[in-house]
Design a protein around this motif. Sequence first.
Motif, PDB file in Angstrom:
ATOM      1  N   GLU A  22      -2.598  -5.997   9.887  1.00 33.78           N
ATOM      2  CA  GLU A  22      -1.234  -6.554   9.649  1.00 33.78           C
ATOM      3  C   GLU A  22      -1.248  -7.706  10.424  1.00 33.78           C
ATOM      4  OE1 GLU A  22      -0.988  -3.034  11.826  1.00 33.78           O
ATOM      5  OE2 GLU A  22      -2.152  -2.521  10.002  1.00 33.78           O
ATOM      6  N   ASP A  23      -2.023  -7.965  11.531  1.00 36.28           N
ATOM      7  CA  ASP A  23      -1.990  -9.290  12.218  1.00 36.28           C
ATOM      8  C   ASP A  23      -2.788 -10.359  11.543  1.00 36.28           C
ATOM      9  OD1 ASP A  23      -0.282  -7.841  14.077  1.00 36.28           O
ATOM     10  OD2 ASP A  23      -2.120  -7.337  15.488  1.00 36.28           O
ATOM     11  N   ASN A  24      -3.574 -10.083  10.756  1.00 33.60           N
ATOM     12  CA  ASN A  24      -4.483 -11.137   9.980  1.00 33.60           C
ATOM     13  C   ASN A  24      -3.417 -12.022   8.964  1.00 33.60           C
ATOM     14  OD1 ASN A  24      -6.353 -12.747   8.362  1.00 33.60           O
ATOM     15  ND2 ASN A  24      -7.643 -11.067   8.384  1.00 33.60           N
ATOM     16  N   PRO A  25      -3.177 -13.054   9.346  1.00 39.53           N
ATOM     17  CA  PRO A  25      -2.366 -13.823   8.535  1.00 39.53           C
ATOM     18  C   PRO A  25      -2.754 -14.264   7.143  1.00 39.53           C
ATOM     19  CG  PRO A  25      -3.114 -15.305  10.249  1.00 39.53           C
ATOM     20  CD  PRO A  25      -3.746 -14.008  10.594  1.00 39.53           C
ATOM     21  N   PHE A  26      -4.121 -14.090   6.993  1.00 39.48           N
ATOM     22  CA  PHE A  26      -4.728 -14.321   5.742  1.00 39.48           C
ATOM     23  C   PHE A  26      -5.395 -13.280   4.934  1.00 39.48           C
ATOM     24  CE2 PHE A  26      -4.496 -18.202   7.941  1.00 39.48           C
ATOM     25  CZ  PHE A  26      -3.976 -19.124   7.257  1.00 39.48           C
ATOM     26  N   ASN A  31      -1.850  -4.028  -0.867  1.00 40.81           N
ATOM     27  CA  ASN A  31      -0.553  -3.982  -0.500  1.00 40.81           C
ATOM     28  C   ASN A  31       0.066  -5.259  -0.129  1.00 40.81           C
ATOM     29  OD1 ASN A  31       0.077  -1.325  -1.661  1.00 40.81           O
ATOM     30  ND2 ASN A  31      -0.735  -0.476   0.322  1.00 40.81           N
ATOM     31  N   GLN A  32      -0.839  -6.215   0.244  1.00 39.53           N
ATOM     32  CA  GLN A  32      -0.466  -7.349   0.902  1.00 39.53           C
ATOM     33  C   GLN A  32      -1.369  -8.608   0.441  1.00 39.53           C
ATOM     34  OE1 GLN A  32      -0.865  -6.436   5.168  1.00 39.53           O
ATOM     35  NE2 GLN A  32      -1.841  -8.466   5.371  1.00 39.53           N
ATOM     36  N   ASN A  37       4.175  -8.622   1.390  1.00 40.77           N
ATOM     37  CA  ASN A  37       3.663  -7.222   0.951  1.00 40.77           C
ATOM     38  C   ASN A  37       4.401  -7.071  -0.346  1.00 40.77           C
ATOM     39  OD1 ASN A  37       6.406  -5.862   1.477  1.00 40.77           O
ATOM     40  ND2 ASN A  37       5.825  -6.330   3.746  1.00 40.77           N
ATOM     41  N   ARG A  38       4.095  -5.887  -0.885  1.00 39.88           N
ATOM     42  CA  ARG A  38       4.735  -5.548  -2.246  1.00 39.88           C
ATOM     43  C   ARG A  38       6.041  -5.265  -2.278  1.00 39.88           C
ATOM     44  NH1 ARG A  38       0.929  -1.371  -4.519  1.00 39.88           N
ATOM     45  NH2 ARG A  38       1.992  -1.882  -6.124  1.00 39.88           N
ATOM     46  N   ASP A  39       6.662  -4.925  -1.032  1.00 43.56           N
ATOM     47  CA  ASP A  39       8.164  -4.592  -0.943  1.00 43.56           C
ATOM     48  C   ASP A  39       9.079  -5.847  -0.693  1.00 43.56           C
ATOM     49  OD1 ASP A  39       7.428  -2.016  -1.372  1.00 43.56           O
ATOM     50  OD2 ASP A  39       6.895  -1.740   0.772  1.00 43.56           O
ATOM     51  N   ILE A  40       8.495  -6.999  -0.277  1.00 42.86           N
ATOM     52  CA  ILE A  40       9.439  -8.120  -0.043  1.00 42.86           C
ATOM     53  C   ILE A  40      10.107  -8.855  -1.414  1.00 42.86           C
ATOM     54  CG2 ILE A  40       7.484  -9.899  -0.464  1.00 42.86           C
ATOM     55  CD1 ILE A  40       9.774 -10.038   2.382  1.00 42.86           C
ATOM     56  N   LYS A  41      11.403  -8.811  -0.978  1.00 44.89           N
ATOM     57  CA  LYS A  41      12.270  -9.410  -1.994  1.00 44.89           C
ATOM     58  C   LYS A  41      12.056 -10.771  -2.268  1.00 44.89           C
ATOM     59  CE  LYS A  41      14.752  -5.375  -2.530  1.00 44.89           C
ATOM     60  NZ  LYS A  41      13.901  -4.315  -3.231  1.00 44.89           N
ATOM     61  N   ILE A  42      12.469 -11.380  -3.396  1.00 42.96           N
ATOM     62  CA  ILE A  42      12.497 -12.796  -3.631  1.00 42.96           C
ATOM     63  C   ILE A  42      13.284 -13.624  -2.579  1.00 42.96           C
ATOM     64  CG2 ILE A  42      12.783 -14.670  -5.294  1.00 42.96           C
ATOM     65  CD1 ILE A  42      10.321 -13.173  -5.805  1.00 42.96           C
ATOM     66  N   ASN A  43      14.629 -12.966  -2.396  1.00 49.47           N
ATOM     67  CA  ASN A  43      15.613 -13.609  -1.541  1.00 49.47           C
ATOM     68  C   ASN A  43      15.203 -13.736  -0.200  1.00 49.47           C
ATOM     69  OD1 ASN A  43      15.922 -10.845  -0.898  1.00 49.47           O
ATOM     70  ND2 ASN A  43      18.099 -10.836  -2.036  1.00 49.47           N
ATOM     71  N   LYS A  44      14.112 -12.962   0.454  1.00 47.71           N
ATOM     72  CA  LYS A  44      13.638 -12.818   1.649  1.00 47.71           C
ATOM     73  C   LYS A  44      12.502 -13.956   2.075  1.00 47.71           C
ATOM     74  CE  LYS A  44      16.501  -9.429   2.804  1.00 47.71           C
ATOM     75  NZ  LYS A  44      17.587  -9.964   3.461  1.00 47.71           N
ATOM     76  N   LEU A 140     -10.273  -5.339 -10.533  1.00 47.83           N
ATOM     77  CA  LEU A 140     -10.543  -4.696  -9.342  1.00 47.83           C
ATOM     78  C   LEU A 140      -9.174  -3.816  -8.980  1.00 47.83           C
ATOM     79  CD1 LEU A 140     -12.009  -7.851  -7.582  1.00 47.83           C
ATOM     80  CD2 LEU A 140     -13.520  -6.034  -9.132  1.00 47.83           C
ATOM     81  N   ASP A 141      -9.168  -2.601  -9.541  1.00 44.96           N
ATOM     82  CA  ASP A 141      -8.240  -1.745  -9.275  1.00 44.96           C
ATOM     83  C   ASP A 141      -7.723  -1.285  -7.724  1.00 44.96           C
ATOM     84  OD1 ASP A 141      -7.389  -1.825 -11.880  1.00 44.96           O
ATOM     85  OD2 ASP A 141      -7.939   0.095 -12.352  1.00 44.96           O
ATOM     86  N   GLU A 142      -9.103  -1.346  -7.120  1.00 51.50           N
ATOM     87  CA  GLU A 142      -9.119  -0.901  -5.553  1.00 51.50           C
ATOM     88  C   GLU A 142      -8.342  -1.835  -4.825  1.00 51.50           C
ATOM     89  OE1 GLU A 142     -12.693  -0.537  -2.198  1.00 51.50           O
ATOM     90  OE2 GLU A 142     -13.108  -0.778  -4.319  1.00 51.50           O
ATOM     91  N   ILE A 143      -7.965  -2.839  -5.161  1.00 59.03           N
ATOM     92  CA  ILE A 143      -7.182  -3.838  -4.377  1.00 59.03           C
ATOM     93  C   ILE A 143      -6.301  -4.462  -5.333  1.00 59.03           C
ATOM     94  CG2 ILE A 143      -8.759  -4.712  -2.630  1.00 59.03           C
ATOM     95  CD1 ILE A 143      -9.521  -7.246  -4.247  1.00 59.03           C
ATOM     96  N   ASN A 144      -5.670  -3.945  -6.544  1.00 57.08           N
ATOM     97  CA  ASN A 144      -4.788  -4.473  -7.472  1.00 57.08           C
ATOM     98  C   ASN A 144      -5.125  -6.072  -7.683  1.00 57.08           C
ATOM     99  OD1 ASN A 144      -3.618  -1.871  -7.426  1.00 57.08           O
ATOM    100  ND2 ASN A 144      -2.138  -2.646  -5.659  1.00 57.08           N
TER     101      ASN A 144
END
Length: 185
Positions: A22-26, A31-32, A37-44, A140-144
Amino acid sequence: MKKSLLLILGLTLGLTSCQKDEDNPFLISANQVGPVNRDIKINKLDSLFAEDSLVKEKSGAREFRAVNEIKVYEKGGKPLMILEPLQEFDSTSTIGYIRVLDPRYKTKTGLNTQSTFKDIIEAYNISRIENTLNAAVVFLDEINAYITIDKKELPADLRYDTDSKIRASQIPDDAKIKYFMIYWD
Protein backbone atom coordinates in the motif's frame (compact mmCIF):
# COMPACT_ATOMS: atom_id res chain seq x y z
CA MET A 1 22.25 -11.75 25.82
CA LYS A 2 24.07 -11.13 22.54
CA LYS A 3 21.80 -13.59 20.71
CA SER A 4 18.68 -11.85 22.04
CA LEU A 5 20.01 -8.45 21.05
CA LEU A 6 20.93 -9.68 17.57
CA LEU A 7 17.50 -11.30 17.17
CA ILE A 8 15.70 -8.11 18.20
CA LEU A 9 17.93 -6.02 15.93
CA GLY A 10 17.36 -8.40 13.02
CA LEU A 11 13.58 -8.39 13.46
CA THR A 12 13.49 -4.61 13.77
CA LEU A 13 15.54 -4.12 10.61
CA GLY A 14 13.47 -6.70 8.77
CA LEU A 15 10.20 -5.07 9.69
CA THR A 16 11.29 -1.52 8.97
CA SER A 17 13.00 -2.29 5.68
CA CYS A 18 9.99 -4.11 4.21
CA GLN A 19 7.81 -1.75 2.25
CA LYS A 20 4.12 -2.52 2.36
CA ASP A 21 2.40 -2.78 -1.00
CA GLU A 22 0.00 0.00 0.00
CA ASP A 23 2.97 2.32 0.57
CA ASN A 24 4.47 1.81 -2.89
CA PRO A 25 3.29 4.82 -4.94
CA PHE A 26 3.92 2.98 -8.23
CA LEU A 27 2.58 -0.53 -7.52
CA ILE A 28 0.27 -2.21 -10.01
CA SER A 29 -1.91 -4.99 -8.61
CA ALA A 30 -5.32 -6.48 -9.38
CA ASN A 31 -6.96 -3.75 -7.26
CA GLN A 32 -4.71 -0.70 -7.62
CA VAL A 33 -2.45 1.30 -9.87
CA GLY A 34 -0.33 3.55 -7.69
CA PRO A 35 -2.72 5.67 -5.62
CA VAL A 36 -5.79 4.65 -7.67
CA ASN A 37 -7.79 1.73 -6.36
CA ARG A 38 -10.83 0.10 -7.87
CA ASP A 39 -13.21 1.83 -5.41
CA ILE A 40 -12.12 5.43 -6.05
CA LYS A 41 -14.80 7.68 -7.54
CA ILE A 42 -14.09 10.05 -10.42
CA ASN A 43 -15.09 13.04 -8.29
CA LYS A 44 -12.34 12.14 -5.75
CA LEU A 45 -9.47 12.17 -8.25
CA ASP A 46 -8.69 15.88 -7.74
CA SER A 47 -7.84 15.28 -4.09
CA LEU A 48 -6.02 12.02 -4.87
CA PHE A 49 -3.80 13.75 -7.44
CA ALA A 50 -3.52 17.12 -5.65
CA GLU A 51 0.21 17.32 -6.51
CA ASP A 52 -0.32 16.35 -10.15
CA SER A 53 -2.35 17.68 -13.08
CA LEU A 54 -5.60 16.19 -14.34
CA VAL A 55 -6.82 16.86 -17.86
CA LYS A 56 -10.40 15.81 -18.54
CA GLU A 57 -11.17 15.24 -22.19
CA LYS A 58 -14.56 14.65 -23.69
CA SER A 59 -14.72 13.41 -27.23
CA GLY A 60 -16.17 15.66 -29.86
CA ALA A 61 -18.46 14.97 -32.80
CA ARG A 62 -15.44 14.11 -34.96
CA GLU A 63 -14.50 11.20 -32.73
CA PHE A 64 -15.62 7.64 -33.47
CA ARG A 65 -16.40 6.81 -29.86
CA ALA A 66 -17.63 8.74 -26.89
CA VAL A 67 -15.03 8.61 -24.14
CA ASN A 68 -14.61 10.68 -21.04
CA GLU A 69 -10.84 10.26 -20.51
CA ILE A 70 -8.89 11.75 -17.67
CA LYS A 71 -5.18 12.15 -18.29
CA VAL A 72 -2.90 12.34 -15.27
CA TYR A 73 0.39 14.25 -15.55
CA GLU A 74 3.11 14.96 -13.03
CA LYS A 75 3.69 18.62 -12.23
CA GLY A 76 6.63 18.62 -14.65
CA GLY A 77 4.35 17.48 -17.48
CA LYS A 78 5.32 13.81 -17.63
CA PRO A 79 2.25 11.65 -18.45
CA LEU A 80 1.46 9.04 -15.78
CA MET A 81 -1.77 7.34 -16.85
CA ILE A 82 -5.07 7.73 -18.66
CA LEU A 83 -8.24 6.87 -16.73
CA GLU A 84 -11.65 6.01 -18.15
CA PRO A 85 -14.73 5.85 -15.92
CA LEU A 86 -16.85 2.73 -15.78
CA GLN A 87 -19.91 4.88 -16.49
CA GLU A 88 -19.18 7.65 -18.99
CA PHE A 89 -19.91 11.23 -17.96
CA ASP A 90 -20.82 10.21 -14.39
CA SER A 91 -18.70 11.89 -11.72
CA THR A 92 -19.77 9.31 -9.12
CA SER A 93 -18.58 6.41 -11.27
CA THR A 94 -15.54 4.35 -10.41
CA ILE A 95 -12.63 3.76 -12.80
CA GLY A 96 -13.20 1.18 -15.52
CA TYR A 97 -9.89 1.27 -17.38
CA ILE A 98 -6.42 2.60 -16.74
CA ARG A 99 -3.82 2.92 -19.45
CA VAL A 100 -0.44 2.93 -17.73
CA LEU A 101 2.01 5.33 -19.39
CA ASP A 102 4.87 5.77 -16.91
CA PRO A 103 7.34 2.87 -16.62
CA ARG A 104 7.76 3.51 -12.88
CA TYR A 105 4.39 1.82 -12.41
CA LYS A 106 5.23 -1.87 -11.97
CA THR A 107 3.70 -5.08 -10.75
CA LYS A 108 5.31 -7.01 -7.87
CA THR A 109 7.21 -9.00 -10.50
CA GLY A 110 8.53 -5.85 -12.21
CA LEU A 111 6.23 -5.88 -15.26
CA ASN A 112 5.89 -2.37 -16.68
CA THR A 113 5.39 -0.51 -19.96
CA GLN A 114 8.98 -1.18 -21.03
CA SER A 115 8.80 -4.94 -20.47
CA THR A 116 8.94 -7.51 -23.24
CA PHE A 117 6.78 -10.53 -23.98
CA LYS A 118 9.40 -12.73 -22.31
CA ASP A 119 8.91 -10.74 -19.08
CA ILE A 120 5.17 -11.38 -19.30
CA ILE A 121 5.40 -15.14 -19.78
CA GLU A 122 8.01 -15.51 -17.04
CA ALA A 123 5.85 -13.68 -14.50
CA TYR A 124 2.21 -14.47 -15.33
CA ASN A 125 -0.14 -17.07 -16.71
CA ILE A 126 -1.68 -15.86 -19.95
CA SER A 127 -5.46 -16.24 -19.79
CA ARG A 128 -5.99 -15.80 -23.53
CA ILE A 129 -4.66 -14.02 -26.59
CA GLU A 130 -6.98 -12.24 -28.98
CA ASN A 131 -6.10 -11.45 -32.58
CA THR A 132 -7.23 -7.97 -33.65
CA LEU A 133 -6.61 -5.94 -36.79
CA ASN A 134 -3.43 -4.25 -35.53
CA ALA A 135 -2.41 -6.09 -32.37
CA ALA A 136 -2.27 -9.24 -30.33
CA VAL A 137 -4.08 -8.62 -27.05
CA VAL A 138 -2.67 -10.65 -24.15
CA PHE A 139 -4.95 -11.04 -21.12
CA LEU A 140 -3.53 -11.48 -17.62
CA ASP A 141 -6.60 -12.11 -15.46
CA GLU A 142 -4.43 -12.52 -12.35
CA ILE A 143 -3.82 -8.75 -12.29
CA ASN A 144 -6.91 -7.60 -14.28
CA ALA A 145 -4.70 -6.49 -17.14
CA TYR A 146 -4.43 -6.77 -20.85
CA ILE A 147 -1.38 -5.91 -22.85
CA THR A 148 -1.34 -5.15 -26.54
CA ILE A 149 1.55 -6.08 -28.75
CA ASP A 150 1.66 -4.39 -32.14
CA LYS A 151 1.42 -6.83 -35.01
CA LYS A 152 4.62 -5.28 -36.40
CA GLU A 153 6.35 -7.22 -33.60
CA LEU A 154 4.89 -10.55 -34.83
CA PRO A 155 6.07 -12.88 -37.61
CA ALA A 156 5.03 -11.74 -41.10
CA ASP A 157 2.47 -14.53 -41.56
CA LEU A 158 0.42 -13.21 -38.58
CA ARG A 159 0.54 -9.49 -39.34
CA TYR A 160 -2.33 -9.32 -41.83
CA ASP A 161 -4.37 -12.27 -40.59
CA THR A 162 -7.18 -11.59 -38.13
CA ASP A 163 -8.72 -15.06 -38.33
CA SER A 164 -5.86 -17.19 -37.03
CA LYS A 165 -5.49 -17.96 -33.36
CA ILE A 166 -2.26 -16.46 -32.03
CA ARG A 167 -0.41 -18.68 -29.58
CA ALA A 168 2.11 -17.45 -27.03
CA SER A 169 4.81 -19.50 -28.75
CA GLN A 170 4.35 -17.41 -31.90
CA ILE A 171 5.09 -14.11 -30.18
CA PRO A 172 8.82 -13.29 -30.07
CA ASP A 173 10.40 -12.97 -26.62
CA ASP A 174 11.64 -9.47 -27.45
CA ALA A 175 8.22 -8.16 -28.58
CA LYS A 176 7.57 -4.83 -26.87
CA ILE A 177 4.41 -3.76 -25.08
CA LYS A 178 2.37 -1.18 -26.98
CA TYR A 179 -0.36 -0.61 -24.35
CA PHE A 180 -0.54 -1.74 -20.73
CA MET A 181 -4.17 -1.60 -19.58
CA ILE A 182 -5.78 -2.39 -16.25
CA TYR A 183 -9.52 -3.03 -16.27
CA TRP A 184 -12.05 -3.14 -13.46
CA ASP A 185 -15.70 -3.91 -13.91
